[in-house]
Design an enzyme around this catalytic site. Structure first.
Site, PDB file in Angstrom:
ATOM      1  N   ARG A  67     -59.650  42.891  41.037  1.00 33.66           N
ATOM      2  CA  ARG A  67     -60.041  43.135  39.674  1.00 33.66           C
ATOM      3  C   ARG A  67     -60.313  41.808  38.809  1.00 33.66           C
ATOM      4  O   ARG A  67     -60.876  41.986  37.804  1.00 33.66           O
ATOM      5  CB  ARG A  67     -59.113  44.089  38.878  1.00 33.66           C
ATOM      6  CG  ARG A  67     -57.632  43.357  38.961  1.00 33.66           C
ATOM      7  CD  ARG A  67     -56.554  44.168  38.412  1.00 33.66           C
ATOM      8  NE  ARG A  67     -55.267  43.730  38.451  1.00 33.66           N
ATOM      9  CZ  ARG A  67     -54.089  44.628  38.600  1.00 33.66           C
ATOM     10  NH1 ARG A  67     -54.072  45.614  38.022  1.00 33.66           N
ATOM     11  NH2 ARG A  67     -52.974  43.828  38.732  1.00 33.66           N
ATOM     12  N   LEU A  86     -60.010  34.984  42.961  1.00 32.97           N
ATOM     13  CA  LEU A  86     -59.052  35.541  43.836  1.00 32.97           C
ATOM     14  C   LEU A  86     -57.865  34.683  44.076  1.00 32.97           C
ATOM     15  O   LEU A  86     -57.559  33.720  43.427  1.00 32.97           O
ATOM     16  CB  LEU A  86     -59.998  35.037  45.034  1.00 32.97           C
ATOM     17  CG  LEU A  86     -61.514  35.861  45.516  1.00 32.97           C
ATOM     18  CD1 LEU A  86     -62.020  35.486  46.889  1.00 32.97           C
ATOM     19  CD2 LEU A  86     -61.269  37.161  45.395  1.00 32.97           C
ATOM     20  N   GLY A 133     -32.558  36.623  32.928  1.00 35.82           N
ATOM     21  CA  GLY A 133     -32.607  37.007  34.395  1.00 35.82           C
ATOM     22  C   GLY A 133     -32.328  35.422  34.951  1.00 35.82           C
ATOM     23  O   GLY A 133     -33.071  34.669  35.064  1.00 35.82           O
ATOM     24  N   GLY A 134     -31.103  35.489  35.720  1.00 35.57           N
ATOM     25  CA  GLY A 134     -30.846  34.199  36.395  1.00 35.57           C
ATOM     26  C   GLY A 134     -31.286  34.348  38.067  1.00 35.57           C
ATOM     27  O   GLY A 134     -30.506  33.805  38.576  1.00 35.57           O
ATOM     28  N   GLY A 135     -32.409  34.882  38.198  1.00 34.64           N
ATOM     29  CA  GLY A 135     -32.917  35.097  39.635  1.00 34.64           C
ATOM     30  C   GLY A 135     -33.778  33.736  39.906  1.00 34.64           C
ATOM     31  O   GLY A 135     -33.923  32.940  38.953  1.00 34.64           O
ATOM     32  N   ALA A 145     -37.358  37.395  32.812  1.00 36.48           N
ATOM     33  CA  ALA A 145     -37.524  37.370  34.266  1.00 36.48           C
ATOM     34  C   ALA A 145     -36.568  38.019  34.925  1.00 36.48           C
ATOM     35  O   ALA A 145     -35.644  37.567  35.719  1.00 36.48           O
ATOM     36  CB  ALA A 145     -37.445  36.065  34.463  1.00 36.48           C
ATOM     37  N   ALA A 191     -44.411  35.692  49.072  1.00 37.28           N
ATOM     38  CA  ALA A 191     -46.028  35.259  49.635  1.00 37.28           C
ATOM     39  C   ALA A 191     -45.833  35.208  51.093  1.00 37.28           C
ATOM     40  O   ALA A 191     -46.829  35.812  51.783  1.00 37.28           O
ATOM     41  CB  ALA A 191     -46.532  34.141  49.128  1.00 37.28           C
ATOM     42  N   HIS A 234     -33.963   9.188  61.814  1.00 39.09           N
ATOM     43  CA  HIS A 234     -32.825   8.955  60.917  1.00 39.09           C
ATOM     44  C   HIS A 234     -33.359   7.783  59.925  1.00 39.09           C
ATOM     45  O   HIS A 234     -34.298   6.925  60.375  1.00 39.09           O
ATOM     46  CB  HIS A 234     -31.933   8.013  61.528  1.00 39.09           C
ATOM     47  CG  HIS A 234     -30.888   7.354  60.945  1.00 39.09           C
ATOM     48  ND1 HIS A 234     -29.702   8.035  60.145  1.00 39.09           N
ATOM     49  CD2 HIS A 234     -30.494   6.050  60.530  1.00 39.09           C
ATOM     50  CE1 HIS A 234     -29.169   7.183  59.530  1.00 39.09           C
ATOM     51  NE2 HIS A 234     -29.611   6.208  59.771  1.00 39.09           N
TER      52      HIS A 234
HETATM   53  P1  FAD Z   1     -50.329  39.643  44.743  1.00 36.01           P
HETATM   54  O1  FAD Z   1     -50.098  38.497  44.873  1.00 36.01           O
HETATM   55  O2  FAD Z   1     -49.555  40.363  43.532  1.00 36.01           O
HETATM   56  O3  FAD Z   1     -51.927  40.311  44.453  1.00 36.01           O
HETATM   57  C1  FAD Z   1     -52.194  41.522  44.319  1.00 36.01           C
HETATM   58  C2  FAD Z   1     -53.600  41.488  43.848  1.00 36.01           C
HETATM   59  O4  FAD Z   1     -54.241  43.092  43.738  1.00 36.01           O
HETATM   60  C3  FAD Z   1     -54.026  40.855  42.446  1.00 36.01           C
HETATM   61  O5  FAD Z   1     -54.847  39.780  42.614  1.00 36.01           O
HETATM   62  C4  FAD Z   1     -54.366  42.130  41.598  1.00 36.01           C
HETATM   63  O6  FAD Z   1     -54.989  41.665  40.608  1.00 36.01           O
HETATM   64  C5  FAD Z   1     -55.028  42.925  42.519  1.00 36.01           C
HETATM   65  N1  FAD Z   1     -54.883  44.250  42.077  1.00 36.01           N
HETATM   66  C6  FAD Z   1     -53.973  44.990  41.909  1.00 36.01           C
HETATM   67  N2  FAD Z   1     -54.420  46.511  41.589  1.00 36.01           N
HETATM   68  C7  FAD Z   1     -55.728  46.447  41.684  1.00 36.01           C
HETATM   69  C8  FAD Z   1     -56.731  47.217  41.453  1.00 36.01           C
HETATM   70  N3  FAD Z   1     -56.325  48.556  41.033  1.00 36.01           N
HETATM   71  N4  FAD Z   1     -57.767  46.790  41.743  1.00 36.01           N
HETATM   72  C9  FAD Z   1     -58.335  45.632  42.146  1.00 36.01           C
HETATM   73  N5  FAD Z   1     -57.673  44.751  42.256  1.00 36.01           N
HETATM   74  C10 FAD Z   1     -56.197  44.921  42.009  1.00 36.01           C
HETATM   75  N6  FAD Z   1     -43.160  33.738  46.465  1.00 36.01           N
HETATM   76  C11 FAD Z   1     -43.221  32.840  47.549  1.00 36.01           C
HETATM   77  O7  FAD Z   1     -43.237  33.144  48.434  1.00 36.01           O
HETATM   78  N7  FAD Z   1     -42.899  31.505  47.101  1.00 36.01           N
HETATM   79  C12 FAD Z   1     -42.728  31.188  45.696  1.00 36.01           C
HETATM   80  O8  FAD Z   1     -42.709  30.046  45.494  1.00 36.01           O
HETATM   81  C13 FAD Z   1     -42.860  32.041  44.654  1.00 36.01           C
HETATM   82  N8  FAD Z   1     -43.106  31.794  43.460  1.00 36.01           N
HETATM   83  C14 FAD Z   1     -43.396  32.616  42.604  1.00 36.01           C
HETATM   84  C15 FAD Z   1     -43.426  32.144  41.125  1.00 36.01           C
HETATM   85  C16 FAD Z   1     -43.726  33.214  40.097  1.00 36.01           C
HETATM   86  C17 FAD Z   1     -43.810  32.729  38.581  1.00 36.01           C
HETATM   87  C18 FAD Z   1     -44.045  34.479  40.739  1.00 36.01           C
HETATM   88  C19 FAD Z   1     -44.302  35.722  39.339  1.00 36.01           C
HETATM   89  C20 FAD Z   1     -44.014  34.905  41.824  1.00 36.01           C
HETATM   90  C21 FAD Z   1     -43.571  34.126  42.753  1.00 36.01           C
HETATM   91  N9  FAD Z   1     -43.648  34.332  44.006  1.00 36.01           N
HETATM   92  C22 FAD Z   1     -43.450  33.345  45.235  1.00 36.01           C
HETATM   93  C23 FAD Z   1     -43.966  35.776  44.749  1.00 36.01           C
HETATM   94  C24 FAD Z   1     -45.318  35.943  45.272  1.00 36.01           C
HETATM   95  O9  FAD Z   1     -46.140  35.531  44.066  1.00 36.01           O
HETATM   96  C25 FAD Z   1     -45.682  37.273  45.642  1.00 36.01           C
HETATM   97  O10 FAD Z   1     -44.666  37.623  46.505  1.00 36.01           O
HETATM   98  C26 FAD Z   1     -47.267  37.298  46.309  1.00 36.01           C
HETATM   99  O11 FAD Z   1     -47.950  36.976  45.173  1.00 36.01           O
HETATM  100  C27 FAD Z   1     -47.347  38.871  46.783  1.00 36.01           C
HETATM  101  O12 FAD Z   1     -48.698  38.913  47.360  1.00 36.01           O
HETATM  102  P2  FAD Z   1     -49.347  40.135  47.471  1.00 36.01           P
HETATM  103  O13 FAD Z   1     -50.730  39.990  48.197  1.00 36.01           O
HETATM  104  O14 FAD Z   1     -48.395  41.268  47.866  1.00 36.01           O
HETATM  105  O15 FAD Z   1     -49.731  40.722  45.909  1.00 36.01           O
END
Ligand code: FAD
Length: 590
Positions: free
Chosen positions: A160, A164, A300-302, A386, A437, A561
């Site tokens: 959307r 990307l 949020g302390g996560g 958060a 991710a 080392h």
């Molecule tokens: P997403 O990355 O959420 O992507 C989903 C996509 O689907 C989005 O682009 C969205 O626009 C699209 N979408 C949704 N619904 C629709 C629709 N109806 N039509 C068209 N498109 C749609 N994870 C880590 O592993 N390491 C990190 O350091 C880390 N840091 C983070 C820091 C922050 C601030 C945040 C918020 C998250 C962090 N994460 C981290 C978590 C990580 O970003 C997510 O786990 C990961 O992005 C999930 O990937 P995904 O492909 O499931 O979905």
């Protein structure tokens, strides 16, 4: 006849050609890769600017080139990039197996949580626009789309947003780590004052800092578009909803598919009852501030809350953290959190545990916040919420396809990432588990490979977790908290970084590396690390767990080392009894 030259490749100059992917006489389509360049930072392909026939090649492997250097000559135009030409150099790989064959008899036992319903219609049905449509282009979605395309399937990727990359690349992992790097540099310059090197107070040009962060994001997301083109994955932009078991409505267009992979991710959880005020922000807002707030409350302390807290603290904000549990980063062992809690306790205005936010009132001069058990309010310039993330399962019209979504928005899947509708898979944050991710990308490959007919399953033994705070906290496998709760016996060694020459030299001896092993066999069960760079160090322990390695295997592996990686080896030596850099915890001979 036209010359093909090296396009703008960023800051790289005089980089060697490591591969030439075409020969004279080859027919190529636009975007087909022609040569591969390698700098000390990246490997990149130079794509064909248009279709045509390669008439001459003016370079050899090993030649060094820069922007504008002539590579080859092209004649004619064989049309756009969409149709592709089967005879093109670098054309799509042949499918390794017939797509979408039913799972073999000996399929791994799927962790099915609900009975699969029969597919309403799969690839036996009428011709579809695509063999695979991936909904969502985050790390799960783009990985699934690219893997499926590499396995020979005709793929569309629906997103959307204009860019990307999903949350991870745009407003998650990548931008947060860029800002955390800036925070680390600022902290390091301050720390060096104690060791005789003084820098002036940093001057923060917030616009330039955020611009740099955005340039990192743009570079990666632009790279994804390029990779999609090169793989002939059609990117369709628009909000998507299922309109049937084999169709998605994307804006005005109905897209039909034989298989779908739902990778629609998650969004920040909200707390009901908070004022609708631009000073109440989520992590996305926190990554693009218009000013550096004087006082910030992080609710949020996560991991996400503490990473953002770390950035703002370094930028000079007075940070307060409130967490309703009795520990920061609940989920990690308390001993791992201690060095982090100590450091932020010294730096932040306040860290309130076992405390809830009661009310937030928007006033002209700030946000007045009250907390549980305390009627007196405190004023903040910004409040960052958060408190976790919620899946997007409720907003994709899953009903129309018959896909079950639970009341929280999660989609249940089996070990092959299949939903209750067998030709529809789901991956990433939307299926639950750790919302990370690297979990999403691994699930993505499983889903794509299953659709391509491979008999594979998601069977990772662990998904490592990392808080990129200062110090970093990383853990994998069994935690001590979990072992105690489940009555699992284990042996443990804790290597204090105060005994690591490298940690001392970095001025950061507060870390520790803890390893848990199986009694008798010494097999690695779990590992936790706190200290600078812990997120990079944990991978060795993940590999050990996946390979069934023992502490002795790690101890006998020569670690360079002086490195922080030695702390993993030293903790293994402590289990093994062969440690010499510390007194062995007990008398054992090998
Ligand atoms: P997403 O990355 O959420 O992507 C989903 C996509 O689907 C989005 O682009 C969205 O626009 C699209 N979408 C949704 N619904 C629709 C629709 N109806 N039509 C068209 N498109 C749609 N994870 C880590 O592993 N390491 C990190 O350091 C880390 N840091 C983070 C820091 C922050 C601030 C945040 C918020 C998250 C962090 N994460 C981290 C978590 C990580 O970003 C997510 O786990 C990961 O992005 C999930 O990937 P995904 O492909 O499931 O979905």
């Amino acid at each position: 006849m036209s010359d093909i030259t090296v396009p703008d490749i960023g800051d790289f100059e005089d980089v060697p050609i490591i591969e030439i992917l075409v020969s004279v006489g080859d027919t190529v389509s636009a975007e087909d890769p022609l040569v591969t360049l390698e700098s000390d930072k990246a490997t990149m392909d130079v794509p064909a600017p248009a279709g045509g026939t390669i008439e001459s090649i003016d370079v050899s492997v090993g030649d060094r080139v820069s922007q504008g250097s002539k590579l080859m000559t092209l004649s004619g135009d064989e049309g756009g990039d969409d149709d592709g030409d089967a005879s093109s150099a670098g054309s799509e790989p042949e499918p390794e197996q017939a797509p979408a064959s039913p799972p073999a008899e000996d399929s791994p036992e799927p962790a099915v949580t609900s009975e699969p319903t029969p597919a309403p219609a799969t690839d036996d049905g009428p011709a579809r626009d695509f063999e695979v449509v991936v909904l969502g282009s985050g790390p799960g979605g783009y990985t699934a789309a690219f893997r499926a395309a590499d396995l020979g399937l005709k793929v569309a990727l629906v997103e959307r947003h204009e860019q990307l990359g999903g949350v991870c690349l745009n407003v998650g992992c990548i931008p947060s780590k860029a800002l955390l790097h800036a925070a680390r540099v600022i902290s390091e310059t301050q720390e060096m004052a104690e060791h005789g090197v003084r820098f002036a107070e940093p001057k923060i040009d917030l616009g330039a800092l955020i611009g740099w962060k955005q340039s990192v994001v743009d570079r990666l997301t632009g790279g994804l578009s390029q990779l999609a083109k090169q793989r002939k994955v059609e990117v369709i932009h628009g909000e998507a909803r299922f309109s049937g078991p084999n169709t998605l409505q994307v804006a005005e267009r109905e897209v039909s598919f034989a298989h779908c992979i739902i990778a629609a991710g998650s969004e920040a959880a909200r707390i009901p009852g908070l004022p609708d005020d631009p000073r109440v922000i989520d992590s996305t807002g926190a990554l693009s501030p218009d000013e550096i707030p004087g006082k910030l409350l992080v609710v949020g302390g996560g991991i996400i809350g503490l990473e953002m807290a770390c950035v703002y603290d370094a930028l000079g904000t007075k940070v307060t953290v409130v967490e309703m549990m009795d520990q920061l980063i609940p989920g990690a062992d308390p001993d791992l959190i201690r060095p982090l809690a100590k450091r932020i306790g010294e730096r932040y205005a306040d860290v309130m545990l076992s405390t809830r936010v009661d009310t937030v009132r928007a006033q002209k001069n700030g946000l007045q916040v009250t907390f549980s058990g305390d009627a007196k309010s405190k004023r903040f310039d910004r409040v960052l919420i958060a408190v976790g993330r919620v899946p997007n399962g409720g907003a994709i019209g899953a009903d129309a396809a018959g896909v079950s979504v639970d009341e929280r928005g999660f989609i249940e899947v089996d070990a092959q990432m299949r939903t209750n509708v067998p030709h529809i898979h789901a991956i990433g944050d939307i299926v639950g588990g750790p919302m990370l991710a690297h979990k999403a990308t691994h699930e993505a490959k499983v889903a794509a490979e299953v659709i391509a007919g491979r008999n594979v399953a998601f069977d990772a033994l662990t998904v490592p977790s990392v808080a990129y705070t200062d110090p970093e906290v990383a853990w994998m496998g069994l935690t001590e908290t979990q072992a105690k709760a489940e009555g699992i016996e284990y042996e443990k060694a804790v290597m204090p970084w105060a005994a690591s020459g490298r940690a001392l030299g970095l001025g950061r001896p507060e870390g520790m590396t803890k390893i848990l092993t199986e009694i008798d066999s010494g097999r690695v069960l779990g590992c936790g690390i706190v200290g600078v760079g812990a997120g990079d160090l944990i991978s060795e322990a993940v590999l050990a767990l996946e390979m069934g390695a023992s502490a002795e295997d790690i101890a006998l592996t020569i670690h360079p080392h002086p490195t922080l990686s030695e702390t993993v080896a030293f903790s293994a030596e402590m289990i093994d009894g062969s440690i010499t850099d510390l007194m062995p915890p007990r008398k054992r001979s090998r």
